[in-house]
Design a protein around this motif. Structure first.
Motif, PDB file in Angstrom:
ATOM      1  N   ARG A 370     -75.133  -0.641 -50.272  1.00 51.15           N
ATOM      2  CA  ARG A 370     -75.500  -0.546 -48.859  1.00 51.15           C
ATOM      3  C   ARG A 370     -76.255  -1.776 -48.404  1.00 51.15           C
ATOM      4  NH1 ARG A 370     -75.355   5.172 -47.007  1.00 51.15           N
ATOM      5  NH2 ARG A 370     -76.503   4.365 -45.244  1.00 51.15           N
TER       6      ARG A 370
ATOM      7  N   HIS B 333     -73.682   0.864 -41.305  1.00 48.93           N
ATOM      8  CA  HIS B 333     -74.255   2.078 -41.877  1.00 48.93           C
ATOM      9  C   HIS B 333     -75.292   2.588 -40.889  1.00 48.93           C
ATOM     10  CE1 HIS B 333     -72.528   2.469 -45.792  1.00 48.93           C
ATOM     11  NE2 HIS B 333     -72.798   1.217 -46.120  1.00 48.93           N
ATOM     12  N   ASP B 337     -80.091   4.840 -47.228  1.00 45.76           N
ATOM     13  CA  ASP B 337     -79.435   5.766 -48.151  1.00 45.76           C
ATOM     14  C   ASP B 337     -80.132   7.124 -48.205  1.00 45.76           C
ATOM     15  OD1 ASP B 337     -77.646   6.667 -49.921  1.00 45.76           O
ATOM     16  OD2 ASP B 337     -78.407   5.505 -51.628  1.00 45.76           O
TER      17      ASP B 337
END
Lengths: 382, 369
Positions: A370, B333, B337
């Protein structure tokens, strides 16, 4: 594209003089590449330059044949293959003759089996290394990086390709332009192919849409080549300035690094071409990796023939390849990307079914990495 | 056939096609040789085409060429009929004006006109030579002409950035775009240096930049022509030869980084940058503010900005992307996370799944460690 430090090095230690490569770039048979190449050769001959024709493909075109008058031809090499005799460029004869300039038509040609080298562009490299200048002709659809786009638009999968770095390394790339209308007129008059063949060509490949799209690609690619040489110029200037200021200093540039993840799937070739093309346009480094899964019993999966093909394809395009072993493919890819300072990871689309399993590699790389950019490359279908 | 979808043309499309055909049938065809500097060989290409057409039986005359010509043009000119220009002086300056009246009377099939960018002196039929050419075309005479990039009106800012100079005499770009055919006359830099000889230094960088600009202008004109052709024939290309990047802006993603990267990538590919946002109900004022700021940045970066509507944002984005022949979608994104996402599917996953024939580039979230 050479890097500035290397360019400066090679100035310090004089390398043997390499021949200059000039590419006449077109978008279809009949646009006039060979004609223009011969015109320039005649001009050189008039000026007293020692120029020979190494390979010329007349295609029965009278106006082009007329332009060869007075030029010296080096006889072609005859090679027998499966009962037929083929004629190829006689590289060794040209080396012995050692002209200043040699004309070699059809750069993308694949030599008949039994020839010294696989591809004509490799023969040209030999001539250049011997200090002979080479003029050659090429259509844009033979560039490796455009293979999928050409297929997408025309439906033709071009088999004879030239890696882009070979053309990028040319000293000059000149666009030979002609409008599709004029080309279609030429075809109708039978100036390109004999008329029966022309009719077939018009119906299949030489449609207005195809020709216009290919022409656009040729113009775009020439602009890309011009720009590449311009940025080499700037890099060289920056490198010089940096060296003058602080000897031994590296020019300060933030570099993008692209990693392509290879598998044995057939669409990997498309993935490699796409990743490399993006890397070239972004002036990025390009690496490729394949992770071999350690199977449950501790053994390893066999290298498939397809994977080997993809690895060597990547290396032919000057992509640095790595093969790793690991239990967890996604994790190995991401660890490798971090270790190598990769800025962008290129992945292929997995099979339709497996993509949506949470355990699929794509799904997991997207989650694990990510902190960097990830590109999932399209699978173009017609 | 291209990879396209056949569509039945609408009545408006049919009408446009008929009108265009009628106009085209009455008017002479215009062909332009575009060069990136003097001495690339535009005039040679123009006269050589005239010679070849004459040899094939067409009635060709040269309506405008300035003497004396360079030696390479002489043999070509000897084979062609030339209508002399009208010479005169105005305010102490010599002028050579295209003789439109004589050209009309002579009424050839094809007329060659060199140096399209030229200002006629006051009292002439038209202030500009390209207007003379326009009149000739209206008489049903085909015109072949030559012009340099430096003389295109709309390119003046770009040309000035490269050369530090603006051209005094210009041709509007729309006239260039109205041409039936445009040919780029390219020349290698080493040839340009040779042609310049020892007389003047050649600025390789300047020439290369002009050359790139000319190539890209030609690409743009040709791309328009291709799209018009496809439209008037009811064919839709699924993908063209141009990169088209679509950045999806949401309140949660790092839109700023994506937009800047989108701009850089579009520039590198000489492609287009599009930006979309799917309108959502119930956004907090802060989120709405973020969106507005990002869309303002997109406009500042000269992106083509669209706000989409639809109950399903993914479907709206995909529909828009296909319509616009997008080749790459940039998406971010949406949050740092979270462990549960490891096993669930979010919007990014759905977009990846839907975009089978378009590349998806996923950008990190700014708060990702």
């Amino acid at each position: 594209m050479s890097n500035p430090a290397e360019a400066l090095d090679s100035e310090a230690v004089p390398a043997p003089p390499k021949g200059r490569l000039k590419v006449f770039l077109g978008y279809a048979a009949g646009v006039g590449k060979t004609y223009q190449m011969l015109a320039e050769a005649q001009e050189l001959r008039r000026k007293g330059v020692d120029v020979v024709v190494g390979y010329f493909e007349p295609h029965g075109r009278q106006d082009t044949i007329g332009r060869t008058a007075g030029l010296e031809f080096v006889p072609r090499k005859k090679i027998e293959y499966r009962g037929s005799v083929f004629e190829e460029l006689d590289t060794e004869a040209i080396l012995r003759r050692k002209p200043a300039v040699c004309l070699v038509d059809e750069f993308a040609h694949t030599n008949v089996p039994g020839s010294e080298r696989l591809k004509r562009w490799e023969d040209v490299q030999v001539l250049l290394n011997a200090g002979i200048d080479v003029f050659t002709t090429l259509n844009v659809q033979h560039l490796e990086s455009l293979n999928d786009e050409v297929w997408g638009i025309t439906g033709v999968r071009v088999r004879e390709t030239v890696p882009d770095w070979v053309v990028d390394a040319a000293d000059e790339v000149v666009l030979v332009d002609l409008t599709p209308e004029a080309l279609q007129n030429r075809l109708e008059r039978g100036a390109v192919y004999s008329t029966e063949k022309a009719k077939k060509a018009m119906e299949n490949f030489f449609t207005e849409t195809n020709l216009t799209a290919l022409r656009e690609m040729a113009l775009r690619h020439t602009a890309h080549e011009v720009e590449g040489r311009l940025s080499d110029l700037s890099a060289l200037a920056r490198g010089r300035a940096a060296l003058a200021a602080r000897p031994g200093a590296e020019p300060p540039t933030r570099h993008e690094r692209i990693l392509i993840c290879l598998t044995g799937r057939p669409s990997t070739a498309m993935l490699i071409r796409r990743g490399k093309r993006v890397a070239d346009y972004l002036h990025a480094d390009c690496l490729a990796v394949h992770v071999q899964r350690n199977s449950a019993n501790g053994g390893k999966e066999a290298h498939s023939e397809a994977l080997e093909k993809h690895l060597s394809f990547a290396r032919n395009l000057h992509i640095q390849t790595h093969v790793l072993r690991g239990k967890d493919v996604a994790k190995s890819i991401v660890d490798f990307a971090r270790e190598q300072n990769i800025t962008q990871i290129f992945l292929g689309r997995a099979g339709a079914k497996s993509l949506w399993r949470a355990a699929s590699t794509v799904h997991r790389v997207v989650r694990l990495a990510r902190d960097r950019e990830i590109t999932i490359v399209a699978e173009r279908r017609r | 056939m291209p990879a396209g979808i056949d569509r039945r043309p609408s009545p408006e499309e049919l009408l446009r096609r008929v009108q265009a055909e009628e106009r085209r049938a009455r008017r002479g065809r215009l062909k332009v040789f575009l060069g990136y500097a003097s001495r690339v060989g535009k005039s040679y290409r123009m006269l050589d085409e005239g010679r070849r057409r004459k040899e094939r039986g067409e009635d060709v005359v040269v309506s405008c060429i300035q003497f004396p010509v360079t030696p390479d043009l002489e043999p070509l000119l000897r084979k062609l009929e030339v209508i002399p220009t009208l010479k005169g002086a105005y305010a102490g300056k010599e002028f050579e004006v295209l003789d439109v009246a004589t050209t009309f009377r002579r009424h050839p099939q094809v007329c060659l006109v060199d140096e399209l960018a030229y200002d006629n002196p006051p009292g002439s039929r038209n202030p500009k030579r390209w207007q003379d050419v326009d009149n000739i075309l209206d008489q049903g005479i085909a015109v072949i002409t030559a012009v340099n990039l430096q003389h295109i009106e709309e390119q003046q800012d770009a040309v000035e950035r490269i050369t530090g100079k603006r051209a005094r005499q210009t041709v509007p770009e729309r006239f260039l775009r109205s041409a039936d055919e445009i040919v780029l006359v390219d020349a290698a830099l080493d040839d340009m240096m040779q042609r310049a000889g020892a007389r003047e230094p050649v600025d390789v960088r300047r020439l290369s930049e002009l050359r790139e600009l000319a190539l890209l202008l030609a690409v743009d004109v040709i791309d328009d022509q291709l799209m018009n052709y496809l439209r008037s024939n009811g064919v839709e290309l699924r993908w063209g030869t141009q990169e088209r990047i679509l950045v999806c802006v949401t309140p949660r993603s790092d839109a700023c980084a994506m937009l800047r990267s989108g701009r850089r990538n579009a520039d590198r590919f000489h492609g287009d940058l599009l930006v979309c946002h799917v309108r959502q109900s119930g956004l907090s004022p802060k989120d709405q503010q973020t969106i507005n700021a990002n869309l303002a940045l997109a406009l500042e970066l000269e992106a083509d900005v669209h706000v989409l509507e639809g109950p399903d944002p993914i479907a709206a984005i995909m529909r828009f992307a296909r319509e616009q022949r997008v080749t790459q979608i940039f998406v971010g994104h949406s949050a740092p996370d979270r462990w549960k996402e490891m096993w669930s599917r979010g919007p990014v996953d759905r977009l990846i799944q839907a975009a089978k024939d378009i590349d998806i580039r996923i950008f990190p979230h700014p708060h990702t460690p």
